[in-house]
Design a protein around this motif. Structure first.
Motif, PDB file in Angstrom:
ATOM      1  N   TYR A  27       0.803  -1.224   0.000  1.00  0.00           N
ATOM      2  CA  TYR A  27       0.000   0.000   0.000  1.00  0.00           C
ATOM      3  C   TYR A  27       0.837   1.276   0.000  1.00  0.00           C
ATOM      4  CZ  TYR A  27      -3.901  -3.106   1.184  1.00  0.00           C
ATOM      5  OH  TYR A  27      -4.848  -4.090   1.166  1.00  0.00           O
TER       6      TYR A  27
ATOM      7  N   SER B 143     -20.651   4.578   3.402  1.00  0.00           N
ATOM      8  CA  SER B 143     -19.868   4.637   4.628  1.00  0.00           C
ATOM      9  C   SER B 143     -19.318   6.051   4.806  1.00  0.00           C
ATOM     10  CB  SER B 143     -18.737   3.620   4.579  1.00  0.00           C
ATOM     11  OG  SER B 143     -17.921   3.846   3.465  1.00  0.00           O
ATOM     12  N   SER B 144     -18.995   6.367   6.037  1.00  0.00           N
ATOM     13  CA  SER B 144     -18.530   7.721   6.377  1.00  0.00           C
ATOM     14  C   SER B 144     -17.024   7.730   6.529  1.00  0.00           C
ATOM     15  CB  SER B 144     -19.176   8.170   7.684  1.00  0.00           C
ATOM     16  OG  SER B 144     -20.565   8.285   7.518  1.00  0.00           O
TER      17      SER B 144
ATOM     18  N   ILE C 295      -5.701   7.891  10.334  1.00  0.00           N
ATOM     19  CA  ILE C 295      -6.787   7.610   9.386  1.00  0.00           C
ATOM     20  C   ILE C 295      -7.593   6.411   9.868  1.00  0.00           C
ATOM     21  CG2 ILE C 295      -7.200   6.728   7.048  1.00  0.00           C
ATOM     22  CD1 ILE C 295      -4.821   8.596   6.269  1.00  0.00           C
ATOM     23  N   ARG C 296      -8.891   6.528   9.770  1.00  0.00           N
ATOM     24  CA  ARG C 296      -9.775   5.489  10.290  1.00  0.00           C
ATOM     25  C   ARG C 296     -10.411   4.680   9.164  1.00  0.00           C
ATOM     26  NH1 ARG C 296     -11.723   6.807  16.162  1.00  0.00           N
ATOM     27  NH2 ARG C 296     -10.014   8.193  16.748  1.00  0.00           N
ATOM     28  N   LEU C 297     -10.875   3.513   9.539  1.00  0.00           N
ATOM     29  CA  LEU C 297     -11.599   2.662   8.596  1.00  0.00           C
ATOM     30  C   LEU C 297     -13.082   2.995   8.659  1.00  0.00           C
ATOM     31  CD1 LEU C 297      -9.838  -0.698   9.443  1.00  0.00           C
ATOM     32  CD2 LEU C 297      -9.762   0.457   7.220  1.00  0.00           C
ATOM     33  N   SER C 298     -13.691   3.166   7.514  1.00  0.00           N
ATOM     34  CA  SER C 298     -15.135   3.386   7.492  1.00  0.00           C
ATOM     35  C   SER C 298     -15.839   2.040   7.594  1.00  0.00           C
ATOM     36  CB  SER C 298     -15.547   4.127   6.226  1.00  0.00           C
ATOM     37  OG  SER C 298     -15.151   3.422   5.086  1.00  0.00           O
ATOM     38  N   SER C 299     -17.077   2.101   8.040  1.00  0.00           N
ATOM     39  CA  SER C 299     -17.845   0.878   8.282  1.00  0.00           C
ATOM     40  C   SER C 299     -18.823   0.650   7.134  1.00  0.00           C
ATOM     41  CB  SER C 299     -18.630   1.017   9.590  1.00  0.00           C
ATOM     42  OG  SER C 299     -17.731   1.104  10.665  1.00  0.00           O
TER      43      SER C 299
ATOM     44  N   GLU D 252      -8.185   3.761   1.900  1.00  0.00           N
ATOM     45  CA  GLU D 252      -7.951   3.965   3.340  1.00  0.00           C
ATOM     46  C   GLU D 252      -6.623   3.342   3.763  1.00  0.00           C
ATOM     47  OE1 GLU D 252     -11.533   2.333   4.983  1.00  0.00           O
ATOM     48  OE2 GLU D 252     -12.617   4.235   4.822  1.00  0.00           O
ATOM     49  N   GLN D 253      -6.342   2.163   3.219  1.00  0.00           N
ATOM     50  CA  GLN D 253      -5.069   1.503   3.558  1.00  0.00           C
ATOM     51  C   GLN D 253      -3.876   2.271   2.973  1.00  0.00           C
ATOM     52  OE1 GLN D 253      -7.838  -0.215   2.691  1.00  0.00           O
ATOM     53  NE2 GLN D 253      -8.150  -1.248   4.646  1.00  0.00           N
TER      54      GLN D 253
ATOM     55  N   LEU E  54      -3.671   5.468   2.340  1.00  0.00           N
ATOM     56  CA  LEU E  54      -3.431   6.698   3.104  1.00  0.00           C
ATOM     57  C   LEU E  54      -2.885   6.381   4.501  1.00  0.00           C
ATOM     58  CD1 LEU E  54      -6.519   8.783   1.981  1.00  0.00           C
ATOM     59  CD2 LEU E  54      -4.147   8.977   1.210  1.00  0.00           C
TER      60      LEU E  54
ATOM     61  N   TYR F 109     -14.555   4.478  13.175  1.00  0.00           N
ATOM     62  CA  TYR F 109     -15.064   5.733  13.721  1.00  0.00           C
ATOM     63  C   TYR F 109     -15.801   5.550  15.045  1.00  0.00           C
ATOM     64  CZ  TYR F 109     -13.404   8.401   9.821  1.00  0.00           C
ATOM     65  OH  TYR F 109     -12.581   9.023   8.919  1.00  0.00           O
TER      66      TYR F 109
END
Lengths: 276, 276
Positions: free
Chosen positions: A97, A135-136, B132-136, B150-151, B153, B171
């Protein structure tokens, strides 16, 4: 339907390296811009969003002048009205990544036939509520990145042409947008549109409508909306760069209908008489 | 480092159509499988997850026998240990996000050099907490799809080799996984790992460790974990198919350390002595 004309980094091509991170991870951005009457509509606004997206994803895209030159070249080969799609990927390389420091962003531009929806603009459309949710993630919200599986799955929820678009909620039951469009409600002569801080794409036409509303002295709120707001709205419409403004006249699977109301008509008229 | 060998639909190739939905929308799936000592490790489990992903994304991938034949061909050309990456995309076509009924899924397989982390397995690694968070999204959780921004970043948050992996929260402040690995905690001789119903990838090695723990009569809970659980853990380790099991010995930016404990060592030993 004519074959698309494609330029990759300025050269005619139809394929990209499978090592490109755009394919590997969706590591890139795109824009779709109508080319009508010999002009790329709202080009500056599209480019601005593209650069904002590159900045957000930390893609070091510096070849803007080249891209603009290539768009001119592509459009010169495009005889009729078309859709120009731009993709900017981070390029190839990196260990997993981790983006490589020396990544070379790729510029892919292609012209496609302009879709034609002859009556949607004047007669309005039926929408359905998608079961798939958005998703957010504030970090990915607003920009037009290449991670679009939620939209693909949402758009795959219906097949009939009788439904023109699907509306999408997030997991907090907030109405966010359509699968390919932004959503506006009119309530008591106020224009309402969802804020896109956590999900959704900030459409160029959405921004244009907000600006037009300001010119027309329509009170406008960028706010949180839910299904109750939709049901109670006096008018509903959808926007994107290709469709401009589509009135929504019915919600599939319910008795709910809306008229093609005066506020929507005023905005359509203002848009069509505005030079862009 | 040798050039990767790539087969696309069984033919040597290095490029894919830019019209492919894998590039356009991240509309596809992937697997990375170690090829060690002449064998694709846990191939059946990888294929099973790939098919589960195709099913979830409604990708009509039916060429499994062809894919398996092509893997044999690729591995026959792979002299040394390697990583085999499989990508299955939905193929080209469709009007916008809508997948075409006649999409022809594309099979892309490539061999890459196996990354070498000589001491991580025995000496443990330092991790950091990603901002950075994972969205659900339950619909996309668990499977190994191509929407991986997401990964990307998260992995871009650190550059030093002193940090081997980043841990990611969602989140709701739940610990989910690493950027490229699954997370296990040991507390009072219980094995704990996050449930991945809303985000994360269900790793093949994660499943293997859960199975081994069962064989070893270690009580195991797939549960909700947060930072407090991490801090209070007796042991911490990471898993994926390439790294197997990495003990986590420190959390960067804090004083928190863990030993390379007996439970982790037992699982490492059990894994290395198990035929796969």
């Amino acid at each position: 339907m004519s074959e698309p004309v494609i330029l990759i980094n300025g050269q005619p091509a139809t394929t990209l390296s499978v090592a490109d991170r755009g394919l590997q991870y969706g590591d890139g951005l795109f824009e779709t811009i109508p080319f009508r009457h010999g002009k790329l509509e709202y080009l500056d606004a599209h480019i601005e969003r593209l650069l904002r997206g590159c900045n957000r994803l930390q893609i070091d895209f510096t070849d803007l002048a080249l891209l603009q030159h290539e768009l001119v070249t592509l459009c010169a080969q495009t005889a009729e009205d078309a859709v120009i799609k731009i993709m900017i990927t981070r390029g190839s390389g990196g260990r997993g990544y981790k983006p490589p420091l020396d990544a070379l962003p790729q510029r892919i531009i292609a012209s496609h036939p302009l879709p034609d929806y002859p009556t949607h603009y004047s007669e309005g459309v039926t929408v359905q509520l998608c079961s798939i949710r958005l998703s957010s993630n504030p970090l990915l919200a607003g920009i037009k990145h290449l991670n679009r599986l939620e939209q693909v799955l949402a758009r795959n929820e219906w097949s009939t042409d009788a439904i023109a678009e699907g509306l999408m909620l997030d997991y907090q039951d907030r109405l966010v947008e359509g699968t390919m469009s932004n959503l506006f409600l009119v309530k008591d002569e106020h224009l309402l549109t969802p804020n896109l801080n956590e999900s959704g794409i900030e459409g160029i036409m959405r921004q244009r409508v907000i600006e037009l509303a300001s010119v027309l002295n329509m009170p406008t709120e960028i706010t949180t909306l839910n299904m109750d707001d939709l049901y109670q709205a006096d008018e509903v419409f959808l926007t994107n760069s290709l469709i401009n403004i589509w009135p929504v006249t019915a919600l599939s699977g319910t008795n709910k209908t809306w008229s093609h109301g005066t506020i929507t008509q005023r905005l359509q008229k203002a848009l069509s008489t505005t030079d862009n």
